[in-house]
Design a protein around this motif. Structure first.
Motif, mmCIF file in Angstrom:
data_model
loop_
_atom_site.group_PDB
_atom_site.id
_atom_site.type_symbol
_atom_site.label_atom_id
_atom_site.label_comp_id
_atom_site.label_asym_id
_atom_site.label_seq_id
_atom_site.Cartn_x
_atom_site.Cartn_y
_atom_site.Cartn_z
ATOM 1 N N TYR A 35 -6.944 -6.351 13.245
ATOM 2 C CA TYR A 35 -5.429 -7.016 12.708
ATOM 3 C C TYR A 35 -4.532 -6.017 14.422
ATOM 4 C CZ TYR A 35 -5.514 -10.285 9.642
ATOM 5 O OH TYR A 35 -5.701 -12.030 8.604
ATOM 6 N N LEU A 43 1.385 -7.730 10.877
ATOM 7 C CA LEU A 43 0.747 -8.043 11.111
ATOM 8 C C LEU A 43 -0.104 -8.666 11.142
ATOM 9 C CD1 LEU A 43 0.167 -5.900 8.789
ATOM 10 C CD2 LEU A 43 -2.272 -6.359 8.678
ATOM 11 N N LEU A 45 -3.245 -11.166 13.753
ATOM 12 C CA LEU A 45 -4.260 -11.867 14.100
ATOM 13 C C LEU A 45 -5.131 -11.739 15.592
ATOM 14 C CD1 LEU A 45 -7.043 -12.044 12.567
ATOM 15 C CD2 LEU A 45 -6.837 -14.379 12.609
ATOM 16 N N ASP A 59 -3.993 -15.166 16.774
ATOM 17 C CA ASP A 59 -2.748 -15.291 17.410
ATOM 18 C C ASP A 59 -2.694 -14.639 18.279
ATOM 19 O OD1 ASP A 59 -2.131 -15.890 13.741
ATOM 20 O OD2 ASP A 59 -2.417 -17.355 14.864
#
Lengths: 115, 112
Positions: A35, A43, A45, A59
């Motif tokens: 993260y 946070l 990812l 993401d």
């Protein structure tokens, strides 16, 4: 207790350098995660892995890659560091379990500054 | 896709006062919910979790959270805070066997 160890707490790198962030967990967890933590954004990812040699994009994978050659080790790689990658990086691991819920154990974090 | 909203970025409170940190999530299916805490210069630690069963869950240090399905909320409460509770608190949701989705965090500032 599960321990997740991130090898570097603080790093300072220059733009364009290749950066390796290492993470090791000692409890035979299947899942490992990277993260990125930024103020006001929480946070996010970057990448995760459910097994050795397996990786999946999170993401915000752009500008990053990962390696998982052994079950206990998950590395985050910045091929060519840029100033917008200055951030706190958090590694986490979890046991797959039978409940279906991932309870993550986090490392202490690696604060990267790119100049 | 599921998401988590923590509306309060910072909550200042005096020692021994009660506090509530708000968390709302969006999901059309059953979820698992978590609160993690991050003390200064440390990684995140699990504070409490809701997986199933009783909708009220408690932590060992006096925090509690209640899962409210109709309001899609999982607010964190403590009846009397201590200086040592100063930290950043993150709400998170997962559908199970998937990655966690975190909120943006709420910084709890406890002053004497």
């Amino acid at each position: 207790d599960v321990k997740v160890t991130q090898s570097s707490r603080y790093l300072v790198k220059r733009t364009g350098e290749k950066v390796f962030l290492e993470c090791v967990q000692d409890m035979d967890h299947e899942n490992m995660f990277w993260y990125r933590q930024d103020p006001g954004l929480g946070l996010r990812l970057i990448y995760f892995s459910y097994d050795v040699k397996m990786k999946e994009k999170g993401d915000i994978p752009e500008g990053y890659s990962v390696s998982r050659e052994k079950k206990e080790r998950f590395s985050l790689i910045l091929e060519s560091a840029s100033t917008n990658q200055t951030s706190m990086y958090l590694c986490a691991s979890s046991f797959q379990g039978t409940t279906g819920a991932n309870v993550l154990t986090f490392g202490a974090g690696s604060r990267l500054t790119v100049l | 896709a599921q998401s988590v909203t923590q509306l309060d970025s910072q909550v200042p409170v005096f020692e021994e006062a009660p506090v509530e940190l708000r968390c709302n999530y969006s999901s059309s299916v059953s979820v698992y919910l978590f609160w993690y805490v991050q003390y200064p210069n440390q990684g995140l630690q699990l504070l409490l979790k809701y997986l199933s069963g009783s909708t009220l869950v408690e932590s060992i240090n006096g925090f509690e959270a209640e899962f409210n399905k109709s309001q899609t909320s999982f607010h964190l409460r403590k009846p009397s805070v201590h200086i040592s509770d100063t930290a950043e608190y993150f709400c998170a949701v997962t559908l199970g066997f998937q990655k966690l989705v975190f909120g943006t965090g709420t910084r709890l500032l406890v002053s004497p």
